[in-house]
Motif scaffolding. Structure first.
Motif, short mmCIF file in Angstrom:
data_model
loop_
_atom_site.label_atom_id
_atom_site.label_comp_id
_atom_site.label_asym_id
_atom_site.label_seq_id
_atom_site.Cartn_x
_atom_site.Cartn_y
_atom_site.Cartn_z
N ASP A 48 0.66 -1.32 -0.08
CA ASP A 48 -0.07 0.16 -0.11
C ASP A 48 0.87 1.43 -0.07
O ASP A 48 0.42 2.26 -0.54
N LYS A 49 2.09 1.24 0.49
CA LYS A 49 2.77 2.34 0.64
C LYS A 49 3.55 2.82 -0.70
O LYS A 49 3.66 3.78 -1.09
N THR A 50 3.91 1.70 -1.48
CA THR A 50 4.62 1.87 -2.78
C THR A 50 3.74 1.61 -4.22
O THR A 50 4.43 1.87 -5.26
N GLY A 51 2.84 0.59 -3.85
CA GLY A 51 2.13 0.35 -5.12
C GLY A 51 2.94 -0.92 -5.76
O GLY A 51 2.41 -1.36 -6.76
N ASP A 52 4.02 -1.28 -5.25
CA ASP A 52 4.67 -2.70 -5.78
C ASP A 52 4.01 -3.72 -5.59
O ASP A 52 3.35 -4.05 -4.66
N ILE A 53 3.94 -4.62 -6.58
CA ILE A 53 3.37 -6.15 -6.56
C ILE A 53 4.29 -7.06 -6.09
O ILE A 53 5.38 -7.27 -6.80
N TRP A 54 4.06 -7.81 -5.20
CA TRP A 54 4.85 -9.00 -4.62
C TRP A 54 3.99 -10.33 -4.77
O TRP A 54 2.93 -10.46 -4.91
N ILE A 55 4.90 -11.58 -5.22
CA ILE A 55 4.55 -12.71 -5.39
C ILE A 55 5.12 -13.90 -4.31
O ILE A 55 6.21 -13.70 -4.02
N MET A 56 3.97 -14.70 -3.64
CA MET A 56 4.57 -15.28 -2.64
C MET A 56 4.42 -16.95 -3.39
O MET A 56 3.53 -17.03 -3.67
N ASP A 57 5.53 -17.52 -3.22
CA ASP A 57 5.34 -19.11 -3.83
C ASP A 57 6.07 -20.08 -3.06
O ASP A 57 6.89 -19.45 -1.97
N TYR A 58 6.34 -21.18 -3.38
CA TYR A 58 7.03 -22.41 -2.78
C TYR A 58 7.72 -23.09 -3.65
O TYR A 58 7.19 -24.02 -4.28
N PRO A 59 8.74 -22.46 -4.07
CA PRO A 59 9.66 -23.25 -4.97
C PRO A 59 10.27 -24.72 -4.96
O PRO A 59 10.59 -25.18 -5.81
N ASN A 60 10.12 -24.93 -3.81
CA ASN A 60 10.50 -26.21 -3.13
C ASN A 60 9.30 -27.06 -2.65
O ASN A 60 9.51 -27.66 -1.58
N SER A 61 8.40 -27.04 -3.50
CA SER A 61 7.17 -27.53 -2.91
C SER A 61 6.92 -29.01 -2.81
O SER A 61 6.27 -29.78 -2.27
N GLU A 62 8.01 -29.81 -3.16
CA GLU A 62 8.15 -31.10 -3.04
C GLU A 62 8.59 -31.53 -1.87
O GLU A 62 8.63 -32.73 -1.39
N LEU A 63 8.86 -30.65 -0.94
CA LEU A 63 9.80 -30.83 0.36
C LEU A 63 8.43 -31.03 1.33
O LEU A 63 7.25 -30.43 1.12
N HIS A 64 8.43 -31.69 2.43
CA HIS A 64 7.51 -31.90 3.45
C HIS A 64 7.14 -30.36 3.88
O HIS A 64 7.82 -29.40 4.27
N GLY A 65 5.85 -30.06 4.13
CA GLY A 65 5.06 -28.86 4.29
C GLY A 65 5.19 -27.90 3.29
O GLY A 65 4.83 -26.70 3.45
N GLY A 66 5.74 -28.24 1.86
CA GLY A 66 5.60 -27.24 1.00
C GLY A 66 7.11 -26.40 0.92
O GLY A 66 7.14 -25.73 -0.11
N GLY A 67 7.88 -26.69 1.78
CA GLY A 67 9.14 -26.02 1.81
C GLY A 67 9.22 -24.69 2.15
O GLY A 67 8.00 -24.18 2.69
N SER A 68 10.05 -23.81 2.34
CA SER A 68 10.01 -22.36 2.69
C SER A 68 9.40 -21.64 1.61
O SER A 68 9.54 -21.79 0.34
N PRO A 69 8.90 -20.62 2.17
CA PRO A 69 8.01 -19.71 1.18
C PRO A 69 9.30 -18.54 0.65
O PRO A 69 10.16 -18.38 1.19
N ARG A 70 8.92 -18.21 -0.43
CA ARG A 70 9.80 -17.26 -1.18
C ARG A 70 8.73 -16.07 -1.76
O ARG A 70 7.71 -16.33 -2.17
N LEU A 71 9.10 -14.79 -1.31
CA LEU A 71 8.58 -13.63 -1.55
C LEU A 71 9.27 -12.77 -2.46
O LEU A 71 10.27 -12.55 -2.13
N ARG A 72 8.69 -12.48 -3.92
CA ARG A 72 9.51 -11.74 -4.72
C ARG A 72 8.62 -10.39 -5.15
O ARG A 72 7.68 -10.52 -5.45
N ARG A 73 9.39 -9.41 -5.40
CA ARG A 73 9.00 -8.27 -5.92
C ARG A 73 8.81 -8.46 -7.35
O ARG A 73 10.01 -8.68 -8.16
#
Length: 70
Positions: A38-63
């Motif tokens: 809301d401050k900058t108007g930037d768009i970010w995507i959170m995904d799970y690039p290692n989804s084959e790992l238990h629990g989906g792996g660590s999330p990654r948040l990219r601008r």
């Protein structure tokens, strides 16, 4: 020039999303969540690039798009 971090991983990704971003939409098929800052108007995507790992792996948040369009 401002030093902007374009990517966060794991707990840092979750904390940044919770504190700084607003969820726009999510796609349960791809495990992606789209946010806007809301401050900058930037768009970010959170995904799970290692989804084959238990629990989906660590999330990654990219601008993926800045307010200026880059």
């Amino acid at each position: 020039m401002e030093n902007i971090i374009p990517e966060y991983i794991g707990v840092e990704a979750l904390d940044f999303a919770e504190k700084e971003l607003t969820k726009i939409k999510s796609n349960p098929d791809t495990w992606e969540i789209e946010y806007i800052c809301d401050k900058t108007g930037d768009i970010w995507i959170m995904d799970y690039p290692n989804s084959e790992l238990h629990g989906g792996g660590s999330p990654r948040l990219r601008r993926v798009k800045t307010h200026s369009g880059t």
